[in-house]
Enzyme design. Sequence first.
Site, PDB file in Angstrom:
ATOM      1  N   LYS A  44       0.052   3.412  -2.891  1.00  0.00           N
ATOM      2  CA  LYS A  44      -1.006   4.424  -2.896  1.00  0.00           C
ATOM      3  C   LYS A  44      -0.436   5.843  -2.976  1.00  0.00           C
ATOM      4  O   LYS A  44      -1.095   6.750  -3.483  1.00  0.00           O
ATOM      5  CB  LYS A  44      -1.883   4.273  -1.653  1.00  0.00           C
ATOM      6  CG  LYS A  44      -2.714   3.000  -1.617  1.00  0.00           C
ATOM      7  CD  LYS A  44      -3.459   2.859  -0.300  1.00  0.00           C
ATOM      8  CE  LYS A  44      -4.464   1.704  -0.298  1.00  0.00           C
ATOM      9  NZ  LYS A  44      -3.854   0.384  -0.464  1.00  0.00           N
ATOM     10  N   TYR A  99     -10.454   2.841   5.696  1.00  0.00           N
ATOM     11  CA  TYR A  99      -9.302   2.549   4.837  1.00  0.00           C
ATOM     12  C   TYR A  99      -9.682   1.456   3.854  1.00  0.00           C
ATOM     13  O   TYR A  99     -10.203   0.409   4.237  1.00  0.00           O
ATOM     14  CB  TYR A  99      -8.128   2.115   5.703  1.00  0.00           C
ATOM     15  CG  TYR A  99      -6.833   1.901   4.953  1.00  0.00           C
ATOM     16  CD1 TYR A  99      -6.087   2.983   4.518  1.00  0.00           C
ATOM     17  CD2 TYR A  99      -6.362   0.627   4.697  1.00  0.00           C
ATOM     18  CE1 TYR A  99      -4.897   2.804   3.840  1.00  0.00           C
ATOM     19  CE2 TYR A  99      -5.174   0.423   4.019  1.00  0.00           C
ATOM     20  CZ  TYR A  99      -4.444   1.516   3.590  1.00  0.00           C
ATOM     21  OH  TYR A  99      -3.263   1.325   2.910  1.00  0.00           O
ATOM     22  N   LYS A 110       3.819   6.075   5.552  1.00  0.00           N
ATOM     23  CA  LYS A 110       2.872   5.119   4.967  1.00  0.00           C
ATOM     24  C   LYS A 110       3.422   3.712   5.137  1.00  0.00           C
ATOM     25  O   LYS A 110       4.603   3.457   4.906  1.00  0.00           O
ATOM     26  CB  LYS A 110       2.648   5.399   3.479  1.00  0.00           C
ATOM     27  CG  LYS A 110       1.552   4.534   2.854  1.00  0.00           C
ATOM     28  CD  LYS A 110       0.182   4.963   3.339  1.00  0.00           C
ATOM     29  CE  LYS A 110      -0.934   4.011   2.878  1.00  0.00           C
ATOM     30  NZ  LYS A 110      -0.950   2.745   3.652  1.00  0.00           N
ATOM     31  N   GLY A 159       2.868  -0.460   4.056  1.00  0.00           N
ATOM     32  CA  GLY A 159       2.359  -1.232   2.933  1.00  0.00           C
ATOM     33  C   GLY A 159       2.694  -2.701   3.079  1.00  0.00           C
ATOM     34  O   GLY A 159       3.774  -3.046   3.567  1.00  0.00           O
ATOM     35  N   SER A 160       1.772  -3.559   2.657  1.00  0.00           N
ATOM     36  CA  SER A 160       1.986  -5.009   2.772  1.00  0.00           C
ATOM     37  C   SER A 160       1.349  -5.737   1.606  1.00  0.00           C
ATOM     38  O   SER A 160       0.315  -5.320   1.079  1.00  0.00           O
ATOM     39  CB  SER A 160       1.370  -5.551   4.073  1.00  0.00           C
ATOM     40  OG  SER A 160       1.875  -4.905   5.208  1.00  0.00           O
ATOM     41  N   SER A 171       0.786  -1.230   0.000  1.00  0.00           N
ATOM     42  CA  SER A 171       0.000   0.000   0.000  1.00  0.00           C
ATOM     43  C   SER A 171       0.819   1.282   0.000  1.00  0.00           C
ATOM     44  O   SER A 171       0.243   2.363  -0.138  1.00  0.00           O
ATOM     45  CB  SER A 171      -0.960   0.006   1.193  1.00  0.00           C
ATOM     46  OG  SER A 171      -2.025  -0.878   0.957  1.00  0.00           O
ATOM     47  N   GLU A 193       0.119   9.891   5.159  1.00  0.00           N
ATOM     48  CA  GLU A 193      -0.523  10.193   6.436  1.00  0.00           C
ATOM     49  C   GLU A 193       0.471  11.003   7.259  1.00  0.00           C
ATOM     50  O   GLU A 193       1.656  10.669   7.323  1.00  0.00           O
ATOM     51  CB  GLU A 193      -0.930   8.891   7.133  1.00  0.00           C
ATOM     52  CG  GLU A 193      -1.982   8.145   6.313  1.00  0.00           C
ATOM     53  CD  GLU A 193      -2.040   6.648   6.596  1.00  0.00           C
ATOM     54  OE1 GLU A 193      -1.409   6.201   7.586  1.00  0.00           O
ATOM     55  OE2 GLU A 193      -2.694   5.927   5.831  1.00  0.00           O
TER      56      GLU A 193
END
Length: 394
Positions: free
Chosen positions: A91, A174, A339, A341-342, A88, A296
């Site tokens: 994004k 989310y 941020k 992410g996975s 993520s 964020e």
Amino acid sequence: MRNIPPSTFAVLTAASVLVGAGAQAADRRADLARIVDAVAVPLMAKNNIPGMAIAVTVGGKRYIYNYGVASKADGRKVTDATLFEIGSVSKTFTATLAGYAHASGDLSFAESPAKYLPEFAGSRLAEATMLDLGTYTAGGLPLQFPDDVTDHKGMVSYYKSWKPAYAPGTHRAYSNPSIGLFGYAAAKAMGWPFDDLMQQKLFPALGLSHTFISVPKADNDNYAYGYSKAGKAIRVSPGVLDSEAYGVKMTASDMLRFVEANMDGSDLDTTMQSAIAATHTGYYKVGGMTQGLGWEMYQYPTTLDQLLAGNSADMTLKANEIEKLSPPRPPVNNALLNKTGSTNGFGAYVAFVPSKRIGIALFANKNYPNGERVKAAYRILATLDDDLPTPNAD
């Protein structure tokens, strides 16, 4: 995390020499290497991570530290050329592309998605705005698509029949289907397929030569294998709007270039500068976190507890009522942007502070808890800036 000896934390505290006047470049590199080792080695042991890259940028200087293997089958080492799935964190690239479309006049954040995707005219989704999609406030779209949504036709049918749980612009939920559609609509507005825009336009414009949606054959040997909880070698599977929500693969070095462009984009064209500014704009708050596009944000200096709360399961899995910022808050240098992410086999975390010109990226070929990533990054950042207190080991 396994306890780190007090002597190690003495090294961490002493690392203020990294930013002190008159420190020699060789000393900086040696000190930072010891600091990163002190964090990375127990982190990997605790979470059974086969391979990892930790990338740090300090005042325009880049440092890459590679650990372990990219493939357990052949023992291939993690190197500067290793490609990781960033989940993520993708994004933030999707948001930059949409910001570019907005700055170019092709897209308006205030418009309904139906303007760019007319098949959704008359649906409940059309009551939201593009900005709602990009900031997860369209009304409660889920974290993932239902299992039976497997192709474009199923995606369209899903959105047309979707019923919101909340009024648009009131709750943060989310969601991959939310920001995924945001990116898909932005590409439609620009008149190109999303993957082509990313690989032929956005990545080159940012100077990213080892960043891909689809890894080319020439780079396949550099593409790490991820590992499941059971230790099985895996890579991300195709899915609806996967490119837009979690599809980027890249090197840690390229991520530092992207971070540096976010901290100082003065050498980019003005449209790209405006695109990045849009991703740093604050649209609402949830607790101590301010939501941008992709990124964020937290007022700096921030505490470890605030970062852990903002990256918690409650923020990912629950709908949270928002405090809307009207007008939106312009970008500020004195903020920490981050941020996570996975994918099923990879875990990533990126954080940076423009006012301090410091940033960090953690890439691993194992999906391990967000809290572990945040703690590790914070410990390293705390040694680079005295405004952050060095946290205790746990």
